[in-house]
Design an enzyme around this catalytic site. Structure first.
Site, mmCIF file in Angstrom:
data_model
loop_
_atom_site.group_PDB
_atom_site.id
_atom_site.type_symbol
_atom_site.label_atom_id
_atom_site.label_comp_id
_atom_site.label_asym_id
_atom_site.label_seq_id
_atom_site.Cartn_x
_atom_site.Cartn_y
_atom_site.Cartn_z
ATOM 1 N N ASP A 262 -8.039 -3.513 -1.208
ATOM 2 C CA ASP A 262 -8.759 -2.527 -1.998
ATOM 3 C C ASP A 262 -10.107 -2.324 -1.334
ATOM 4 O O ASP A 262 -10.790 -3.288 -0.968
ATOM 5 C CB ASP A 262 -8.921 -2.965 -3.458
ATOM 6 C CG ASP A 262 -9.109 -1.746 -4.360
ATOM 7 O OD1 ASP A 262 -8.257 -0.837 -4.325
ATOM 8 O OD2 ASP A 262 -10.123 -1.683 -5.099
ATOM 9 N N ARG B 179 -11.912 -3.250 7.222
ATOM 10 C CA ARG B 179 -10.502 -3.653 7.175
ATOM 11 C C ARG B 179 -10.185 -4.585 8.348
ATOM 12 O O ARG B 179 -9.505 -5.592 8.178
ATOM 13 C CB ARG B 179 -9.596 -2.411 7.193
ATOM 14 C CG ARG B 179 -8.105 -2.712 7.070
ATOM 15 C CD ARG B 179 -7.303 -1.482 6.703
ATOM 16 N NE ARG B 179 -7.727 -0.952 5.414
ATOM 17 C CZ ARG B 179 -8.505 0.132 5.253
ATOM 18 N NH1 ARG B 179 -8.885 0.849 6.292
ATOM 19 N NH2 ARG B 179 -8.882 0.508 4.050
ATOM 20 N N GLY C 199 -9.965 9.396 4.818
ATOM 21 C CA GLY C 199 -10.947 9.158 3.752
ATOM 22 C C GLY C 199 -12.334 9.639 4.133
ATOM 23 O O GLY C 199 -12.533 10.780 4.557
ATOM 24 N N TYR C 200 -13.296 8.738 4.007
ATOM 25 C CA TYR C 200 -14.708 9.093 4.249
ATOM 26 C C TYR C 200 -15.104 8.928 5.720
ATOM 27 O O TYR C 200 -16.285 9.053 6.054
ATOM 28 C CB TYR C 200 -15.604 8.206 3.378
ATOM 29 C CG TYR C 200 -15.371 8.378 1.884
ATOM 30 C CD1 TYR C 200 -16.047 9.353 1.158
ATOM 31 C CD2 TYR C 200 -14.463 7.571 1.191
ATOM 32 C CE1 TYR C 200 -15.831 9.512 -0.217
ATOM 33 C CE2 TYR C 200 -14.240 7.718 -0.178
ATOM 34 C CZ TYR C 200 -14.926 8.697 -0.866
ATOM 35 O OH TYR C 200 -14.710 8.861 -2.219
ATOM 36 N N ASP C 201 -14.144 8.636 6.607
ATOM 37 C CA ASP C 201 -14.474 8.364 8.017
ATOM 38 C C ASP C 201 -15.329 9.442 8.689
ATOM 39 O O ASP C 201 -16.229 9.109 9.473
ATOM 40 C CB ASP C 201 -13.193 8.144 8.840
ATOM 41 C CG ASP C 201 -12.611 6.749 8.643
ATOM 42 O OD1 ASP C 201 -13.296 5.888 8.072
ATOM 43 O OD2 ASP C 201 -11.461 6.530 9.072
ATOM 44 N N THR D 213 0.838 -1.201 0.000
ATOM 45 C CA THR D 213 0.000 0.000 0.000
ATOM 46 C C THR D 213 0.870 1.248 0.000
ATOM 47 O O THR D 213 1.963 1.230 0.563
ATOM 48 C CB THR D 213 -0.939 0.050 1.226
ATOM 49 O OG1 THR D 213 -1.776 1.207 1.131
ATOM 50 C CG2 THR D 213 -0.191 0.126 2.545
ATOM 51 N N ASN D 214 0.343 2.300 -0.616
ATOM 52 C CA ASN D 214 0.994 3.606 -0.498
ATOM 53 C C ASN D 214 0.204 4.520 0.422
ATOM 54 O O ASN D 214 0.451 5.724 0.467
ATOM 55 C CB ASN D 214 1.148 4.257 -1.888
ATOM 56 C CG ASN D 214 2.342 3.678 -2.624
ATOM 57 O OD1 ASN D 214 3.419 3.534 -2.057
ATOM 58 N ND2 ASN D 214 2.150 3.325 -3.887
HETATM 59 P P1 ITT Z 1 -3.463 1.861 -1.834
HETATM 60 O O1 ITT Z 1 -4.143 1.454 -3.113
HETATM 61 O O2 ITT Z 1 -2.055 2.320 -2.030
HETATM 62 O O3 ITT Z 1 -3.605 0.832 -0.751
HETATM 63 P P2 ITT Z 1 -5.590 3.852 -1.742
HETATM 64 O O4 ITT Z 1 -5.896 4.990 -0.815
HETATM 65 O O5 ITT Z 1 -5.544 4.140 -3.213
HETATM 66 O O6 ITT Z 1 -4.238 3.176 -1.247
HETATM 67 P P3 ITT Z 1 -7.967 2.199 -2.050
HETATM 68 O O7 ITT Z 1 -7.982 2.343 -3.518
HETATM 69 O O8 ITT Z 1 -8.289 0.876 -1.457
HETATM 70 O O9 ITT Z 1 -6.573 2.662 -1.461
HETATM 71 O O10 ITT Z 1 -8.921 3.198 -1.279
HETATM 72 C C1 ITT Z 1 -9.940 3.877 -1.821
HETATM 73 C C2 ITT Z 1 -10.300 5.084 -1.011
HETATM 74 O O11 ITT Z 1 -11.369 4.705 -0.149
HETATM 75 C C3 ITT Z 1 -9.244 5.689 -0.105
HETATM 76 O O12 ITT Z 1 -8.383 6.560 -0.771
HETATM 77 C C4 ITT Z 1 -10.124 6.413 0.918
HETATM 78 O O13 ITT Z 1 -10.581 7.631 0.394
HETATM 79 C C5 ITT Z 1 -11.288 5.459 1.031
HETATM 80 N N1 ITT Z 1 -11.099 4.529 2.161
HETATM 81 C C6 ITT Z 1 -10.462 3.331 2.150
HETATM 82 N N2 ITT Z 1 -10.479 2.793 3.378
HETATM 83 C C7 ITT Z 1 -11.133 3.668 4.176
HETATM 84 C C8 ITT Z 1 -11.449 3.706 5.540
HETATM 85 O O14 ITT Z 1 -11.094 2.728 6.376
HETATM 86 N N3 ITT Z 1 -12.123 4.754 6.011
HETATM 87 C C9 ITT Z 1 -12.483 5.764 5.212
HETATM 88 N N4 ITT Z 1 -12.208 5.825 3.906
HETATM 89 C C10 ITT Z 1 -11.532 4.789 3.386
#
Ligand code: ITT
Length: 192
Positions: free
Chosen positions: A69, A178, A150-152, A8-9
């Protein structure tokens, strides 16, 4: 203690997963193995993207590794942003831009049910294994809380009075998409 590389990044995901796994395994980050690539993520499903990220890093590093993902699926938006959650408001957008966009799209709608769905793909000894976790909830009308990412700030998990961004991390991890997916992976690894 065995090492497991997390492809992951996203530093927020890394921290959460390290907390969930505790000291049963040592979680290596891409930094630890000197990989600085932008990982390709071009599939149209969470499963496809999780596998694409995990295989890409496995092929680069030669190590057992896993990727996650995650998508936020909002019922009134026909499951969007879903697999497009990261860049929903456009290339280079921020978490805030994405939240603004979903709040705009939901304005005036009474059905605000949604879920986070997380798919983990683990590559162990050259074979792939999938684990899924989900959590149901509703999208609040405004942001609440400062933790998480993110959307938390707008996700209120069902049966709780705090958004994910208002909860301490251990509480979020205990019920989250997760947390559930990674716990399934741990159960599998203990038997492997
Ligand atoms: P990697 O692919 O490098 O793991 P990413 O941020 O691109 O990082 P995703 O494509 O899985 O990862 O994530 C999609 C988005 O969904 C992420 O950027 C957040 O905006 C949101 N997201 C993922 N997990 C979340 C969480 O636990 N709580 C809130 N938002 C989340």
């Amino acid at each position: 203690m065995s090492d497991l590389l997390f492809a992951t990044n996203n530093p927020h995901k890394l921290r959460e997963v390290q907390d969930i796994i505790g000291n049963e395994f040592r979680i290596l980050s891409l930094k630890d193995v000197n990989i600085r690539d932008e990982i390709p993520e071009t599939c149209d499903t969470l499963e496809g993207n999780a596998a694409q990220k995990a295989w890409y890093i496995h092929e680069k590093s030669g190590l057992d590794c896993f990727a996650d993902d995650t998508g936020l699926e909002i019922d009134a938006l026909d499951g969007r942003p879903g697999v497009f959650s990261a860049r929903y408001a456009g290339e280079g957008c921020s978490f805030d831009d994405n939240i603004d966009k979903i709040l705009r799209e939901l304005s005036g709608l009474s059905n605000r049910t949604a879920r986070f769905r997380c798919v983990v793909c683990l590559i162990l000894q050259g074979l792939e294994h999938f684990f899924e976790g989900r959590i149901e909830g509703v999208i609040t009308h405004e942001r609440k809380g400062r933790d998480g990412f993110g959307y938390d700030p707008v996700f209120l998990p069902v049966g709780h009075l705090q958004t994910f961004a208002e909860m301490p991390t251990y509480l979020k991890n205990g019920i989250s998409h997760r947390g559930r997916a990674v716990s399934k992976m741990m159960k599998f690894l203990r038997k492997a």
